[in-house]
Write a protein that holds these residues in place. Sequence first.
Motif, PDB file in Angstrom:
ATOM      1  N   PHE A 185      -2.783  19.361  68.716  1.00 21.60           N
ATOM      2  CA  PHE A 185      -3.108  19.554  67.300  1.00 21.60           C
ATOM      3  C   PHE A 185      -1.898  19.270  66.413  1.00 21.60           C
ATOM      4  N   ILE A 186      -0.715  19.735  66.828  1.00 21.24           N
ATOM      5  CA  ILE A 186       0.506  19.454  66.056  1.00 21.24           C
ATOM      6  C   ILE A 186       0.747  17.952  65.990  1.00 21.24           C
ATOM      7  N   GLU A 187       0.615  17.271  67.121  1.00 21.71           N
ATOM      8  CA  GLU A 187       0.814  15.813  67.143  1.00 21.71           C
ATOM      9  C   GLU A 187      -0.162  15.104  66.216  1.00 21.71           C
ATOM     10  N   LEU A 188      -1.431  15.460  66.323  1.00 23.06           N
ATOM     11  CA  LEU A 188      -2.443  14.797  65.498  1.00 23.06           C
ATOM     12  C   LEU A 188      -2.225  15.076  64.012  1.00 23.06           C
ATOM     13  N   TYR A 189      -1.926  16.313  63.670  1.00 25.06           N
ATOM     14  CA  TYR A 189      -1.804  16.700  62.268  1.00 25.06           C
ATOM     15  C   TYR A 189      -0.512  16.200  61.635  1.00 25.06           C
ATOM     16  N   TYR A 190       0.618  16.426  62.299  1.00 26.21           N
ATOM     17  CA  TYR A 190       1.909  16.103  61.687  1.00 26.21           C
ATOM     18  C   TYR A 190       2.400  14.695  62.002  1.00 26.21           C
ATOM     19  N   GLU A 191       2.126  14.198  63.178  1.00 18.84           N
ATOM     20  CA  GLU A 191       2.652  12.884  63.545  1.00 18.84           C
ATOM     21  C   GLU A 191       1.654  11.755  63.269  1.00 18.84           C
ATOM     22  N   ASN A 192       0.359  12.041  63.423  1.00 20.92           N
ATOM     23  CA  ASN A 192      -0.651  10.994  63.231  1.00 20.92           C
ATOM     24  C   ASN A 192      -1.429  11.145  61.938  1.00 20.92           C
ATOM     25  N   ASP A 193      -1.096  12.183  61.148  1.00 21.28           N
ATOM     26  CA  ASP A 193      -1.675  12.394  59.825  1.00 21.28           C
ATOM     27  C   ASP A 193      -3.198  12.567  59.846  1.00 21.28           C
ATOM     28  N   TYR A 194      -3.714  13.184  60.892  1.00 23.19           N
ATOM     29  CA  TYR A 194      -5.142  13.505  60.931  1.00 23.19           C
ATOM     30  C   TYR A 194      -5.393  14.692  60.007  1.00 23.19           C
ATOM     31  N   SER A 195      -6.584  14.755  59.447  1.00 23.00           N
ATOM     32  CA  SER A 195      -6.971  15.914  58.646  1.00 23.00           C
ATOM     33  C   SER A 195      -7.492  17.005  59.570  1.00 23.00           C
ATOM     34  N   LEU A 196      -7.601  18.208  59.033  1.00 29.69           N
ATOM     35  CA  LEU A 196      -8.170  19.306  59.820  1.00 29.69           C
ATOM     36  C   LEU A 196      -9.581  18.952  60.278  1.00 29.69           C
ATOM     37  N   GLY A 197     -10.340  18.335  59.384  1.00 29.06           N
ATOM     38  CA  GLY A 197     -11.713  17.944  59.706  1.00 29.06           C
ATOM     39  C   GLY A 197     -11.782  16.917  60.823  1.00 29.06           C
ATOM     40  N   GLU A 198     -10.876  15.957  60.806  1.00 31.55           N
ATOM     41  CA  GLU A 198     -10.864  14.931  61.860  1.00 31.55           C
ATOM     42  C   GLU A 198     -10.536  15.543  63.224  1.00 31.55           C
ATOM     43  N   ILE A 199      -9.569  16.431  63.233  1.00 31.12           N
ATOM     44  CA  ILE A 199      -9.204  17.087  64.491  1.00 31.12           C
ATOM     45  C   ILE A 199     -10.372  17.943  64.972  1.00 31.12           C
ATOM     46  N   ALA A 200     -10.978  18.700  64.054  1.00 24.60           N
ATOM     47  CA  ALA A 200     -12.112  19.556  64.402  1.00 24.60           C
ATOM     48  C   ALA A 200     -13.250  18.734  64.998  1.00 24.60           C
ATOM     49  N   GLU A 201     -13.543  17.611  64.387  1.00 20.63           N
ATOM     50  CA  GLU A 201     -14.631  16.749  64.868  1.00 20.63           C
ATOM     51  C   GLU A 201     -14.320  16.209  66.264  1.00 20.63           C
ATOM     52  N   ASN A 202     -13.093  15.775  66.479  1.00 22.37           N
ATOM     53  CA  ASN A 202     -12.704  15.221  67.779  1.00 22.37           C
ATOM     54  C   ASN A 202     -12.744  16.261  68.897  1.00 22.37           C
ATOM     55  N   TYR A 203     -12.489  17.522  68.563  1.00 19.36           N
ATOM     56  CA  TYR A 203     -12.429  18.574  69.577  1.00 19.36           C
ATOM     57  C   TYR A 203     -13.653  19.488  69.577  1.00 19.36           C
ATOM     58  N   GLY A 204     -14.604  19.210  68.705  1.00 19.46           N
ATOM     59  CA  GLY A 204     -15.828  20.004  68.682  1.00 19.46           C
ATOM     60  C   GLY A 204     -15.605  21.460  68.305  1.00 19.46           C
ATOM     61  N   VAL A 205     -14.678  21.678  67.365  1.00 15.42           N
ATOM     62  CA  VAL A 205     -14.398  23.032  66.882  1.00 15.42           C
ATOM     63  C   VAL A 205     -14.465  23.021  65.359  1.00 15.42           C
ATOM     64  N   SER A 206     -14.367  24.188  64.761  1.00 20.96           N
ATOM     65  CA  SER A 206     -14.404  24.270  63.300  1.00 20.96           C
ATOM     66  C   SER A 206     -13.041  23.926  62.702  1.00 20.96           C
ATOM     67  N   ARG A 207     -13.069  23.577  61.408  1.00 24.57           N
ATOM     68  CA  ARG A 207     -11.810  23.336  60.693  1.00 24.57           C
ATOM     69  C   ARG A 207     -10.941  24.603  60.728  1.00 24.57           C
ATOM     70  N   GLN A 208     -11.598  25.763  60.631  1.00 25.29           N
ATOM     71  CA  GLN A 208     -10.875  27.034  60.659  1.00 25.29           C
ATOM     72  C   GLN A 208     -10.171  27.238  61.995  1.00 25.29           C
ATOM     73  N   ALA A 209     -10.799  26.843  63.077  1.00 25.81           N
ATOM     74  CA  ALA A 209     -10.177  26.969  64.403  1.00 25.81           C
ATOM     75  C   ALA A 209      -8.944  26.071  64.490  1.00 25.81           C
ATOM     76  N   VAL A 210      -9.035  24.874  63.935  1.00 27.79           N
ATOM     77  CA  VAL A 210      -7.888  23.962  63.927  1.00 27.79           C
ATOM     78  C   VAL A 210      -6.775  24.567  63.071  1.00 27.79           C
ATOM     79  N   HIS A 211      -7.136  25.048  61.893  1.00 31.36           N
ATOM     80  CA  HIS A 211      -6.166  25.660  60.991  1.00 31.36           C
ATOM     81  C   HIS A 211      -5.462  26.833  61.675  1.00 31.36           C
ATOM     82  N   ASP A 212      -6.236  27.710  62.306  1.00 33.86           N
ATOM     83  CA  ASP A 212      -5.656  28.877  62.986  1.00 33.86           C
ATOM     84  C   ASP A 212      -4.728  28.460  64.114  1.00 33.86           C
ATOM     85  N   THR A 213      -5.119  27.456  64.879  1.00 31.98           N
ATOM     86  CA  THR A 213      -4.290  26.967  65.984  1.00 31.98           C
ATOM     87  C   THR A 213      -2.990  26.386  65.456  1.00 31.98           C
TER      88      THR A 213
END
Length: 115
Positions: free
Chosen positions: A25-53
């Motif tokens: 999640f750190i790599e995707l968000y900070y290094e690859n500039d993914y949004s919370l929504g994009e990460i959530a969609e790729n991992y099948g979790v909520s945006r809130q779960a990504v944010h909390d992680t």
Amino acid sequence: MDKVIMMTLLYDFYGPLLTERQQKFIELYYENDYSLGEIAENYGVSRQAVHDTLKRAENILANYENKLGLIDKFLMQRNKLAEVARLLEDPREPSSQQLARARGILQELLEMDRG
């Protein structure tokens, strides 16, 4: 220091101490500039779960730095080495004062690594 730069440094130094999910999640968000929504969609979790992680991982990384101070030490050493480089890059011969200052800085750095 910019948050993205700081998080990248923290991750470079302490990333392996995180869980695989936190690392990804750190790599995707900070290094690859993914949004919370994009990460959530790729991992099948909520945006809130990504944010909390991400927040949990950020806090863990910051706590490691607070306890160990490796980034502060790294940045200080880099600044000192840059000063040595400036002292020695004089297009003419460096003066004896510049050489003495450069030697002194290098000695400080060597002594820091021993202690």
